[in-house]
Scaffold this active site. Structure first.
Site: not given
Ligand code: NAD
Length: 316
Positions: A56, A121
């Site tokens: 990230y 990952h």
């Molecule tokens: P998410 O679905 O959580 O969406 C994140 C987006 O939504 C960002 O733009 C954030 O700013 C916004 N957001 C958050 N809260 C909000 C709100 N209340 N209102 C409006 N917008 C809002 O997607 P993500 O960040 O990709 O996934 C969450 C976490 O999961 C990642 O940060 C990561 O730590 C993990 N993740 C891991 C993998 C993997 O291991 N392959 C893949 C995806 C995500």
């Protein structure tokens, strides 16, 4: 904030977890001040689970999260830190040598002596047989050496989880992290839950907002969804807005409803988002979900239900 047990690990995670990919600037720039304040407010609000990766922001997320956690001055056992290995800005490398080096680098960036969870990952981008025969045994050694308390795998296509879990000795893996498969538009992870429970692994569901699809401002430019899926989600967001409701709140609450899933990782980049997401969880616990808006949103999303996108390489 409600805590739920993670499989057989004995860890108790907050149902809302802090996804730290936004701290690597992957959803737009985040100042260090904003990052520190977001992490602090999350922790003070009962969020005890923080997830990052060297991928990230090309290591930026780990560095920023490490600094923010240190600034809390809280006992190390009061929060759970997960990071990953095998995926980097430079590409994928699931070799034993690389993942063994990777955890040392991650610990230095995070300013920690150990992580609670270390995950391979996005394994669909590597050879799954290498993950089974080389990467996971290396992670087992790192666990024995005390670098990580628990180990797991992450990725998008759900078939990767059973492929690996059917080939490693029972009890080897502690955790699976699935993303974008337990959201209001895609619940396919639900069908795999009984199988995962028989394997004794804890289940983490990431991206309840489908990486930005289920937000008023919409997904980032790199989002891999089809135009059809993007426009259906946009229509759902507009419908909510017109009713004076918020799609992100509804979407997070929907993902939190499944109690078989230990924690829902939502990416947060500002104090306001932490406030909103914590409030959504609290409101769910006291008043339940807005059933009327949920069924309207489900109807809008029905034509694209469980639609995903390709990820990874063709496995031989
Ligand atoms: P998410 O679905 O959580 O969406 C994140 C987006 O939504 C960002 O733009 C954030 O700013 C916004 N957001 C958050 N809260 C909000 C709100 N209340 N209102 C409006 N917008 C809002 O997607 P993500 O960040 O990709 O996934 C969450 C976490 O999961 C990642 O940060 C990561 O730590 C993990 N993740 C891991 C993998 C993997 O291991 N392959 C893949 C995806 C995500």
């Amino acid at each position: 904030m409600e805590l739920r047990e993670l499989g057989r690990t004995g860890l108790k995670l907050s149902t809302v977890g802090f996804g730290a990919s936004p701290l690597g600037n992957v959803f737009g720039d985040v100042s260090e001040e904003q990052a520190n304040a977001s992490v602090r407010l999350a922790f003070q609000s009962g969020i005890n689970f923080f997830d990052t990766s060297p991928y990230y922001g090309g290591t930026l997320s780990e560095k920023v999260l490490g600094k923010a956690l240190k600034a809390l001055g809280a006992p190390r056992n009061s929060y759970v830190v997960a990071t990953k290995c095998g995926r980097y800005k430079e590409g994928f490398d699931f070799s034993a040598e690389r993942v063994t080096r990777s955890i040392e680098e991650s610990l230095e960036r995070l300013q920690l002596d150990y992580v609670d969870i270390l995950q391979c990952h996005d394994i669909e981008f590597g050879s799954l047989d290498q993950v089974v025969n080389e990467t996971i045994p290396a992670l087992v050694k790192l666990k024995e050496a005390g670098k990580a308390r628990f180990i797991g795998i992450t990725g998008l296509p759900l078939g990767i989880f059973s492929y690996v879990l059917d080939r490693v000795p029972p009890g080897t893996l502690d955790v699976v992290l699935s993303y974008c498969h337990y959201c209001v538009n895609d619940t396919s992870l639900g069908d795999l839950v009984p199988y995962l429970k028989t394997k004794g692994v804890g289940i983490i569901n990431a991206s309840p907002l489908s990486m930005g699809l289920l937000t008023e401002s919409g997904p980032p430019e790199w989002h891999p969804a089809s135009l059809e899926l993007k426009s259906a989600c946009q229509a759902a967001a507009t419908h909510c807005k017109e009713k004076g409701k918020n799609i992100s709140k509804l979407a997070l609450q929907y993902s939190l409803l499944n109690k078989e899933i230990t924690s829902v990782l939502v990416g947060m980049k500002s104090v306001e988002q932490v406030e909103e997401n914590v409030a959504a969880a609290r409101e769910l616990a006291t008043s339940g979900i807005d059933e009327e808006t949920l069924s309207e949103v489900e109807a809008i999303l029905k034509p694209v239900k469980n639609q995903s996108w390709p990820s990874g390489i063709q496995q031989s």
